[in-house]
Motif scaffolding. Structure first.
Motif, PDB file in Angstrom:
ATOM      1  N   ALA A   1       0.899  -9.310  -6.051  1.00 36.63           N
ATOM      2  CA  ALA A   1       0.105  -8.978  -4.860  1.00 36.63           C
ATOM      3  C   ALA A   1       0.939  -9.104  -3.589  1.00 36.63           C
ATOM      4  CB  ALA A   1      -1.117  -9.893  -4.782  1.00 36.63           C
ATOM      5  N   ILE A   2       1.813 -10.107  -3.537  1.00 41.63           N
ATOM      6  CA  ILE A   2       2.698 -10.280  -2.376  1.00 41.63           C
ATOM      7  C   ILE A   2       3.620  -9.066  -2.244  1.00 41.63           C
ATOM      8  CG2 ILE A   2       4.694 -11.566  -1.508  1.00 41.63           C
ATOM      9  CD1 ILE A   2       2.257 -13.093  -0.890  1.00 41.63           C
ATOM     10  N   ILE A   3       4.208  -8.650  -3.376  1.00 38.46           N
ATOM     11  CA  ILE A   3       5.154  -7.526  -3.352  1.00 38.46           C
ATOM     12  C   ILE A   3       4.451  -6.226  -2.958  1.00 38.46           C
ATOM     13  CG2 ILE A   3       6.667  -6.071  -4.782  1.00 38.46           C
ATOM     14  CD1 ILE A   3       7.204  -8.680  -6.456  1.00 38.46           C
ATOM     15  N   LEU A   4       3.397  -5.881  -3.695  1.00 38.93           N
ATOM     16  CA  LEU A   4       2.700  -4.612  -3.437  1.00 38.93           C
ATOM     17  C   LEU A   4       1.927  -4.634  -2.120  1.00 38.93           C
ATOM     18  CD1 LEU A   4       1.417  -3.692  -7.007  1.00 38.93           C
ATOM     19  CD2 LEU A   4       3.316  -2.690  -5.767  1.00 38.93           C
ATOM     20  N   GLY A   5       1.373  -5.797  -1.773  1.00 43.35           N
ATOM     21  CA  GLY A   5       0.655  -5.920  -0.505  1.00 43.35           C
ATOM     22  C   GLY A   5       1.576  -5.756   0.690  1.00 43.35           C
ATOM     23  N   SER A   6       2.783  -6.305   0.578  1.00 43.58           N
ATOM     24  CA  SER A   6       3.774  -6.178   1.658  1.00 43.58           C
ATOM     25  C   SER A   6       4.206  -4.726   1.827  1.00 43.58           C
ATOM     26  CB  SER A   6       4.995  -7.055   1.346  1.00 43.58           C
ATOM     27  OG  SER A   6       4.631  -8.410   1.249  1.00 43.58           O
ATOM     28  N   ILE A   7       4.468  -4.065   0.705  1.00 42.65           N
ATOM     29  CA  ILE A   7       4.884  -2.651   0.754  1.00 42.65           C
ATOM     30  C   ILE A   7       3.764  -1.791   1.335  1.00 42.65           C
ATOM     31  CG2 ILE A   7       5.547  -0.639  -0.642  1.00 42.65           C
ATOM     32  CD1 ILE A   7       6.818  -2.661  -2.635  1.00 42.65           C
ATOM     33  N   SER A   8       2.529  -2.064   0.885  1.00 44.19           N
ATOM     34  CA  SER A   8       1.370  -1.288   1.357  1.00 44.19           C
ATOM     35  C   SER A   8       1.098  -1.519   2.843  1.00 44.19           C
ATOM     36  CB  SER A   8       0.123  -1.650   0.557  1.00 44.19           C
ATOM     37  OG  SER A   8       0.286  -1.303  -0.790  1.00 44.19           O
ATOM     38  N   GLY A   9       1.272  -2.772   3.283  1.00 40.34           N
ATOM     39  CA  GLY A   9       1.075  -3.079   4.698  1.00 40.34           C
ATOM     40  C   GLY A   9       2.146  -2.468   5.575  1.00 40.34           C
ATOM     41  N   TYR A  10       3.320  -2.294   4.996  1.00 39.37           N
ATOM     42  CA  TYR A  10       4.451  -1.727   5.748  1.00 39.37           C
ATOM     43  C   TYR A  10       4.400  -0.207   5.775  1.00 39.37           C
ATOM     44  CZ  TYR A  10       8.909  -2.784   7.980  1.00 39.37           C
ATOM     45  OH  TYR A  10       9.910  -2.956   8.898  1.00 39.37           O
ATOM     46  N   TYR A  11       3.961   0.361   4.659  1.00 36.29           N
ATOM     47  CA  TYR A  11       3.900   1.826   4.558  1.00 36.29           C
ATOM     48  C   TYR A  11       2.459   2.253   4.256  1.00 36.29           C
ATOM     49  CZ  TYR A  11       8.935   1.216   4.028  1.00 36.29           C
ATOM     50  OH  TYR A  11      10.255   0.852   4.216  1.00 36.29           O
ATOM     51  N   LYS A  12       1.828   2.878   5.222  1.00 32.06           N
ATOM     52  CA  LYS A  12       0.422   3.273   5.110  1.00 32.06           C
ATOM     53  C   LYS A  12       0.175   4.234   3.943  1.00 32.06           C
ATOM     54  CE  LYS A  12      -3.670   2.840   7.030  1.00 32.06           C
ATOM     55  NZ  LYS A  12      -4.347   1.524   7.112  1.00 32.06           N
ATOM     56  N   THR A  13       1.157   5.084   3.649  1.00 31.59           N
ATOM     57  CA  THR A  13       1.019   6.054   2.551  1.00 31.59           C
ATOM     58  C   THR A  13       0.850   5.336   1.218  1.00 31.59           C
ATOM     59  OG1 THR A  13       2.427   7.594   3.764  1.00 31.59           O
ATOM     60  CG2 THR A  13       2.076   8.055   1.434  1.00 31.59           C
ATOM     61  N   ILE A  14       1.631   4.269   1.005  1.00 28.85           N
ATOM     62  CA  ILE A  14       1.539   3.491  -0.238  1.00 28.85           C
ATOM     63  C   ILE A  14       0.174   2.808  -0.320  1.00 28.85           C
ATOM     64  CG2 ILE A  14       2.563   1.622  -1.599  1.00 28.85           C
ATOM     65  CD1 ILE A  14       4.373   4.039  -1.350  1.00 28.85           C
ATOM     66  N   TYR A  15      -0.301   2.309   0.819  1.00 30.20           N
ATOM     67  CA  TYR A  15      -1.623   1.673   0.866  1.00 30.20           C
ATOM     68  C   TYR A  15      -2.712   2.659   0.440  1.00 30.20           C
ATOM     69  CZ  TYR A  15      -5.738  -0.710   2.706  1.00 30.20           C
ATOM     70  OH  TYR A  15      -6.966  -1.307   2.831  1.00 30.20           O
ATOM     71  N   ASN A  16      -2.662   3.866   0.990  1.00 28.53           N
ATOM     72  CA  ASN A  16      -3.650   4.898   0.641  1.00 28.53           C
ATOM     73  C   ASN A  16      -3.539   5.300  -0.820  1.00 28.53           C
ATOM     74  OD1 ASN A  16      -4.572   4.929   3.286  1.00 28.53           O
ATOM     75  ND2 ASN A  16      -3.157   6.555   3.912  1.00 28.53           N
ATOM     76  N   LEU A  17      -2.306   5.304  -1.324  1.00 25.77           N
ATOM     77  CA  LEU A  17      -2.060   5.684  -2.717  1.00 25.77           C
ATOM     78  C   LEU A  17      -2.647   4.655  -3.695  1.00 25.77           C
ATOM     79  CD1 LEU A  17      -0.446   7.881  -4.381  1.00 25.77           C
ATOM     80  CD2 LEU A  17       1.423   6.234  -4.437  1.00 25.77           C
ATOM     81  N   LEU A  18      -2.521   3.361  -3.341  1.00 24.32           N
ATOM     82  CA  LEU A  18      -2.983   2.299  -4.234  1.00 24.32           C
ATOM     83  C   LEU A  18      -4.458   1.948  -4.057  1.00 24.32           C
ATOM     84  CD1 LEU A  18       0.042  -0.201  -4.083  1.00 24.32           C
ATOM     85  CD2 LEU A  18      -0.570   1.318  -5.959  1.00 24.32           C
ATOM     86  N   SER A  19      -5.033   2.345  -2.939  1.00 22.68           N
ATOM     87  CA  SER A  19      -6.418   1.964  -2.626  1.00 22.68           C
ATOM     88  C   SER A  19      -7.442   2.312  -3.708  1.00 22.68           C
ATOM     89  CB  SER A  19      -6.861   2.586  -1.297  1.00 22.68           C
ATOM     90  OG  SER A  19      -6.345   1.852  -0.237  1.00 22.68           O
ATOM     91  N   PRO A  20      -7.425   3.525  -4.288  1.00 26.76           N
ATOM     92  CA  PRO A  20      -8.411   3.833  -5.346  1.00 26.76           C
ATOM     93  C   PRO A  20      -8.317   2.897  -6.549  1.00 26.76           C
ATOM     94  CG  PRO A  20      -7.369   5.838  -4.543  1.00 26.76           C
ATOM     95  CD  PRO A  20      -6.601   4.710  -3.958  1.00 26.76           C
ATOM     96  N   THR A  21      -7.081   2.574  -6.960  1.00 25.87           N
ATOM     97  CA  THR A  21      -6.877   1.682  -8.117  1.00 25.87           C
ATOM     98  C   THR A  21      -7.385   0.284  -7.817  1.00 25.87           C
ATOM     99  OG1 THR A  21      -4.893   2.929  -8.737  1.00 25.87           O
ATOM    100  CG2 THR A  21      -5.161   0.753  -9.724  1.00 25.87           C
ATOM    101  N   ILE A  22      -7.055  -0.234  -6.640  1.00 19.52           N
ATOM    102  CA  ILE A  22      -7.487  -1.583  -6.263  1.00 19.52           C
ATOM    103  C   ILE A  22      -9.009  -1.639  -6.137  1.00 19.52           C
ATOM    104  CG2 ILE A  22      -7.213  -3.457  -4.593  1.00 19.52           C
ATOM    105  CD1 ILE A  22      -4.626  -2.691  -6.016  1.00 19.52           C
ATOM    106  N   THR A  23      -9.604  -0.587  -5.606  1.00 18.66           N
ATOM    107  CA  THR A  23     -11.059  -0.531  -5.459  1.00 18.66           C
ATOM    108  C   THR A  23     -11.745  -0.561  -6.820  1.00 18.66           C
ATOM    109  OG1 THR A  23     -10.825   0.774  -3.427  1.00 18.66           O
ATOM    110  CG2 THR A  23     -12.980   0.806  -4.493  1.00 18.66           C
ATOM    111  N   VAL A  24     -11.180   0.168  -7.787  1.00 15.42           N
ATOM    112  CA  VAL A  24     -11.728   0.180  -9.152  1.00 15.42           C
ATOM    113  C   VAL A  24     -11.618  -1.206  -9.780  1.00 15.42           C
ATOM    114  CG1 VAL A  24     -11.388   1.068 -11.498  1.00 15.42           C
ATOM    115  CG2 VAL A  24     -11.336   2.636  -9.557  1.00 15.42           C
TER     116      VAL A  24
END
Length: 255
Positions: free
Chosen positions: A80-103
Motif C-alpha cells: 500500500a505504501i508503494i502503490l499509494g505513493s505512486i498513485s499520489g504522485y501520478y494521478k493517471t496511476i491513481y485513476n487506473l487503480l481506482s476501480p480495482t481498489i473500489t472492488v
C-alpha cells in the motif's frame, strides 16, 4: 475554570463506568433468558475465558493467529505504501487503480473467505489483504498528493524533481505520524478479520483461535465457544486500547 475541567473529566469516566455496568446487565439478561444453557454468568465467563490462556492449545492457536496477522499487515502495508505513493504522485496511476481498489473495498468478507479457501493454503493473508490494503492505500495516496501539491513551488525552486528523493526527503518525513497511525489502525481491524477468516474457513491442518471457536460450535460446546469468543473480544479490546493511547500521545506530542 479548573473545577469545570475536573467536572468534565469526572463526567467522562462516570459515563464509561455506567456504560460498562449497562453492558454487563444486558449480558446477564440475555444469558439468563435466551441462552441459559449456552452462556455462563458474565464474571464466570470472563474468568473461564482468561483461564484458557493457561492451555497449551490456546497459546498455540493465539500464536498462529498473531503470526498470520503480522504477515498480513506487513505485506498489505508495504504494498500500500508503494502503490499509494505512486498513485499520489501520478494521478493517471491513481485513476487506473481506482476501480480495482473500489472492488476490493466492496467485496463481502464471507464471499472472500469462500472464494479463497478452496484455492489458497494461507487464505487468511489474502482476506486480510483485501481489507487492510485499501485503507492504507487511500491514506498514503491522499497525503502524497496533498503534500506534493502544497510544496510544489518550493520543490521546483530547489530543483527537486526526482520522485524518490521527494518521497523520502519530503513527503514521508512530513507524514510519518500518519503512516504510523495508519499502521496501528489496520492492526486493530486485522485481528478481527483474521479471527473471522479462521472461523468461517475452518481447516483441520491449521491452528488459530478461529478454529477453536468453530470446533466448539460444531461439537455443541457452546459455553466453551462463548469463552473463546470472549477471549478474542478481550484481546481485540486490549489492542484497540493500546492503539487509542498511542494515537492520543502522538496527537498531543504533535500539538
Amino acid at each position: 475554570m479548573n473545577n469545570k475541567k475536573y467536572f468534565k473529566k469526572s463526567l467522562k469516566y462516570i459515563s464509561y463506568v455506567i456504560g460498562i455496568i449497562a453492558f454487563v446487565l444486558i449480558y446477564e439478561i440475555i444469558a439468563f433468558t435466551c441462552f441459559k444453557n449456552q452462556m455462563d454468568e458474565f464474571f464466570i465467563n470472563l474468568n473461564n475465558s482468561f483461564m484458557l490462556i493457561t492451555n497449551i492449545s490456546t497459546l498455540k492457536a493465539l500464536g498462529y493467529t498473531f503470526v498470520m496477522l503480522i504477515f498480513s499487515v506487513l505485506i498489505s502495508f508495504f504494498l500500500a505504501i508503494i502503490l499509494g505513493s505512486i498513485s499520489g504522485y501520478y494521478k493517471t496511476i491513481y485513476n487506473l487503480l481506482s476501480p480495482t481498489i473500489t472492488v476490493l473495498k466492496a467485496m463481502p468478507m464471507i464471499g472472500l473467505i469462500l472464494i479463497f479457501i478452496s484455492k489458497f493454503k494461507y487464505y487468511e493473508i489474502i482476506v486480510n489483504f483485501t481489507v487492510i490494503f485499501p485503507i492504507i492505500y487511500y491514506q498514503v495516496a491522499k497525503f502524497t498528493f496533498d503534500t506534493k501539491k502544497e510544496y510544489e513551488n518550493v520543490l521546483r525552486i530547489e530543483g527537486k524533481n526526482n520522485p524518490i528523493e521527494v518521497l523520502f526527503k519530503v513527503i514521508y518525513p512530513l507524514n510519518n505520524d500518519k503512516i504510523f497511525l495508519g499502521l496501528l489502525q489496520v492492526i486493530g481491524i486485522g485481528i478481527k478479520t483474521e479471527i473471522m477468516a479462521e472461523t468461517f474457513g475452518y481447516s483441520t491442518y491449521k491452528y488459530g483461535i478461529g478454529k477453536l471457536i468453530y470446533l466448539s460450535y460444531s461439537n455443541a460446546m457452546y459455553k466453551t465457544m462463548n469463552n473463546y469468543i470472549t477471549l478474542s473480544i478481550a484481546i481485540a479490546l486490549i489492542i484497540d486500547f493500546i492503539i487509542y493511547i498511542t494515537k492520543s500521545r502522538i496527537i498531543k506530542t504533535k500539538k
